[in-house]
Design an enzyme around this catalytic site. Structure first.
Site, PDB file in Angstrom:
ATOM      1  N   SER A  25       0.732  -1.107  -0.152  1.00 31.94           N
ATOM      2  CA  SER A  25       0.024   0.226   0.098  1.00 31.94           C
ATOM      3  C   SER A  25       0.880   1.350   0.074  1.00 31.94           C
ATOM      4  O   SER A  25       1.458   1.614  -1.063  1.00 31.94           O
ATOM      5  CB  SER A  25      -0.853  -0.157   0.972  1.00 31.94           C
ATOM      6  OG  SER A  25      -1.741  -1.163   1.006  1.00 31.94           O
ATOM      7  N   ASP A  55       9.811   5.676 -10.568  1.00 29.26           N
ATOM      8  CA  ASP A  55       9.368   6.451 -11.633  1.00 29.26           C
ATOM      9  C   ASP A  55      10.241   7.564 -11.747  1.00 29.26           C
ATOM     10  O   ASP A  55      10.455   8.127 -12.890  1.00 29.26           O
ATOM     11  CB  ASP A  55       7.848   6.788 -11.593  1.00 29.26           C
ATOM     12  CG  ASP A  55       6.933   5.615 -11.840  1.00 29.26           C
ATOM     13  OD1 ASP A  55       7.547   4.528 -12.381  1.00 29.26           O
ATOM     14  OD2 ASP A  55       5.784   5.629 -11.622  1.00 29.26           O
ATOM     15  N   LYS A 101      -0.598  -4.353  -3.467  1.00 25.47           N
ATOM     16  CA  LYS A 101      -2.020  -3.686  -2.772  1.00 25.47           C
ATOM     17  C   LYS A 101      -2.034  -2.417  -3.311  1.00 25.47           C
ATOM     18  O   LYS A 101      -1.442  -1.446  -2.825  1.00 25.47           O
ATOM     19  CB  LYS A 101      -2.340  -3.720  -1.315  1.00 25.47           C
ATOM     20  CG  LYS A 101      -3.527  -3.071  -1.081  1.00 25.47           C
ATOM     21  CD  LYS A 101      -3.681  -3.012   0.453  1.00 25.47           C
ATOM     22  CE  LYS A 101      -4.934  -2.370   1.080  1.00 25.47           C
ATOM     23  NZ  LYS A 101      -4.772  -0.973   0.512  1.00 25.47           N
TER      24      LYS A 101
END
Length: 684
Positions: A469, A480, A495
């Site tokens: 999460s 990224d 998740k």
């Protein structure tokens, strides 16, 4: 409503239970019957689920069928108690679940539970009869490991045979684990099953309602659930990392409440008399309140008796582990900070910089993304915050002149969405951190708007299958932005959903002092990385993978969970990668790490353990022939391996520092390679 991201409780048992912090509920019990408030709670849940859940799935027959299966599994996960005829009868009533819960009728839960208790009593009596019967451990027979491969017993004879094999397995396990045989083993099992039966008959209405409504909620996805008032209170404790009590971790074993650890700095530690492995057999309130016998009492009730306001006295009647007569310890409750769950930092010196001095590597262990939500709502300036604590550590690292930072998220199952965004902002100047899509497809982008950076140097984020999460938001954004390296298991948990916590008392009455009716934790959104990929199902892949048995444990990843939502992607956000990490440096570091891992005796042992674990897990049965069983145990006990990993990664109830081991050594070596690569790159 508060939004947060946290994984479900770790699959498998929880062996330590922090006083005043209960993370799971019992599976069954003996409640009296539906209450008036149950009707209000059930109707609220039935109203909110189809309207607020991300999927907008109606509360229909499909949900009813799913809920029945989940409810029966919650009560009887190993298919040891119900008969197949019981289950067939219940299944025919599955559609009644959704119809009745919309009317506030939860009587079906009690009907099923009454049958369960009847079967439970029958099976406990059978177990006690079987324990002392002669068993032939030379016979070549087996017991099925995976309950999914079994049907429920069709009659008493089949139930008898299944329990006979179970008792044989219990006796073999006791012999292999603790060298208990004969009379000692018989008494151990008799206490275990008698105590289990008593505890199950202590389950109250709140617990049964929580199990039943959660079965309906988890029919939507595995992270939607109903929290009883007690569970909600404990959730608040985990988020603000403090409680009021004595500070100890407890475990229930054979009817006794056993002290598993004493929290440093807590009331019990300051008092000094309560020791690990002591048995708490009675609890009294104040200096003179009656001592209540807690032998065979369920653990959550014992915890409630010990919990109390700071400054008040609780008296514990204790059987000391060291022997001797019973003792009464009067301990004054205090406010206790759960330091085992807060961010910790430590600096290690390793390698050699160009000036000949050792590199200084700062390591941060972050077990969760915590935030004192009530403190934040009340505007308390210094409310408990992950970002505030980590910034403090990074400031200290900067003062110490560290060369690089390692952020360890291997134990981090998630937490506050806002903290995940804010904490990511400590490592990037500004920009999108996470994208969120709601039920109607509307996408919102959440930016780090603070242009200050607490750490701009080399960064590694360490992950495991337990990193979920909020951890995946941070790891995905760091990857990224090419801001740092992701090292660890092949990927994180997977998740990629956001839950909202809806207080049902507030939902119903809209009053400042609304009654405590618990809360609905409901999945309302799905989150996406800046590049548009969801982490749902797939997780965040590591740039450099290190061998670990956590990468292979069953039932851990999101993709293993029942009714998990699928992966998808959206358009990328408008962000600019930092460029600290590129494919050439990753390839170089992979090669260097692989060479060290191949030459490491510790990692070679891990890889052998992984292979043995996978081999044993692939076996569908366990031999009950003693010679074959003990031979298999010597290879590797998969259940013990799994259990040790859960204990290590849950790490509840103890304050622990950051210690070097072969795994962290390799992560540090990867960082040293990275630092040296950067030095060479700058000189080109």
């Amino acid at each position: 409503m508060s939004r947060f991201l946290t994984s479900r409780p770790s699959a498998g048992p929880i062996w330590a239970l922090l006083l005043s912090l209960i993370v799971t509920i019992p599976a069954c019990g003996d409640p009296a019957g539906p209450r008036t408030q149950d009707r209000h709670i059930a109707q609220s849940v039935a109203l909110l689920l189809p309207r607020q859940h991300l999927t907008r799935h109606p509360l229909d027959g499909e949900i009813g069928q799913r809920a029945m299966g989940l409810f029966l599994k919650a009560l009887d996960p190993m298919k040891l108690y119900f008969y197949q005829s019981d289950v067939d009868r219940f299944t025919q009533q599955a559609e009644r679940i959704t119809e009745s819960v919309q009317k506030g009728d939860v009587s079906l839960a009690y009907e099923i539970f009454d049958v369960y208790l009847k079967r439970l009593d029958e099976r406990v009596k059978l177990a006690l009869d079987l324990i002392r019967q002669p068993h032939d451990f030379t016979v070549d027979e087996e017991i099925v490991r995976d309950p999914d491969l079994l049907s429920y017993p069709k009659d008493a004879a089949e139930a008898h045979d299944r329990w006979r094999k179970r008792i044989k397995l219990d006796l073999l396990v006791l012999k292999s684990d603790k060298q208990l045989e004969g009379q000692a083993a018989f008494e151990k099992l008799e206490k275990r099953y008698s105590s289990f039966g008593k505890r199950m008959h202590q389950t109250d209405e709140d617990e049964l309602l929580e199990i039943y409504l959660t079965a309906i909620c988890e029919s939507y996805d595995p992270h939607t659930s109903y929290m009883s008032p007690e569970t909600l209170e404990n959730f608040d404790i985990t988020m603000k990392l403090e409680l009021e009590g004595i500070g100890a971790a407890l475990q229930s074993e054979d009817g006794y409440t056993i002290v598993k650890s004493v929290i440093p700095g807590g009331a019990a530690a300051k008092d000094g008399r309560l020791k690990v492995e002591d048995k708490v057999v009675g609890v009294g309130q104040g200096e003179s309140g009656e001592i209540v016998d807690v032998v065979d009492m369920k653990l959550s009730d014992v915890v409630q008796l010990i919990r109390g306001k700071r400054g008040t006295v609780v008296r514990l009647e204790v059987l000391p582990a060291a022997g001797g007569p019973r003792q009464i310890y009067a301990i004054t409750r205090e406010r206790i900070e759960l330091k085992d769950s807060e961010a910790k930092g430590r600096v290690f010196e390793q390698g050699s910089r160009p000036d000949g001095k050792p590199y200084r590597i700062g390591v941060i262990d972050l077990p969760s993304f915590y935030m004192d939500m009530s403190g934040a709502r009340m505007g308390i300036p210094e409310f408990r915050s992950t970002t505030r604590d980590v910034r403090r550590i990074l400031d200290d690292f900067n003062r110490q002149g560290v060369d690089a930072v390692i952020l360890d998220l291997r134990k981090n199952g998630g937490g506050s969405l806002q903290e995940a965004i804010n904490l990511t902002g400590l490592f990037i100047p500004s920009g999108p951190v996470v994208q969120v899509k709601d039920a109607v497809g509307r996408v919102s982008v959440y930016d780090d708007e603070d242009t200050s950076v607490a750490w701009s140097g080399p960064l590694i984020v360490v992950i495991s299958k337990f990193s979920a999460s909020a951890s995946e938001i941070l790891a995905g954004a760091i990857q990224d932005y090419r801001r740092g390296l992701i090292v660890g298991d092949t990927s994180t948990h997977g998740k990629g959903t956001v839950q909202s916590l809806m207080d049902l008392g507030q939902q119903l009455f809209r009053l400042p002092n609304a009654p405590k009716l618990g809360a609905l934790k409901i999945t309302i959104q799905q989150f996406y990385r800046p590049d548009g990929d969801s982490t749902q199902h797939r997780g965040v892949p590591a740039d450099i993978t290190l061998p670990s048995i956590t990468d292979h444990l069953e039932g851990i990843a999101e993709s293993d969970l029942k009714y998990a939502l699928p992966f998808d992607r959206i358009d990328p956000a408008d962000y600019k990668p930092n460029g600290d990490v590129d494919s050439s440096v990753i390839d170089y570091l992979k090669t260097r790490s692989a060479e060290r891992v191949a030459a490491s005796a510790d990692f070679q042992k891990v890889m052998k353990d992984i292979e043995r674990y996978r081999t044993q897990r692939a076996r569908k049965t366990i031999p009950l022939n003693e010679e074959k069983f003990l031979a298999q145990i010597k290879e590797l006990d998969a259940d013990k391996t799994e259990r040790s990993q859960f204990e290590k990664l849950n790490n509840q109830g103890e304050e622990s520092g950051i210690e070097r081991d072969y795994y962290l050594d390799e992560v540090i070596d990867v960082m040293l390679d990275y630092l040296q690569y950067r030095v060479v790159a700058r000189t080109r």
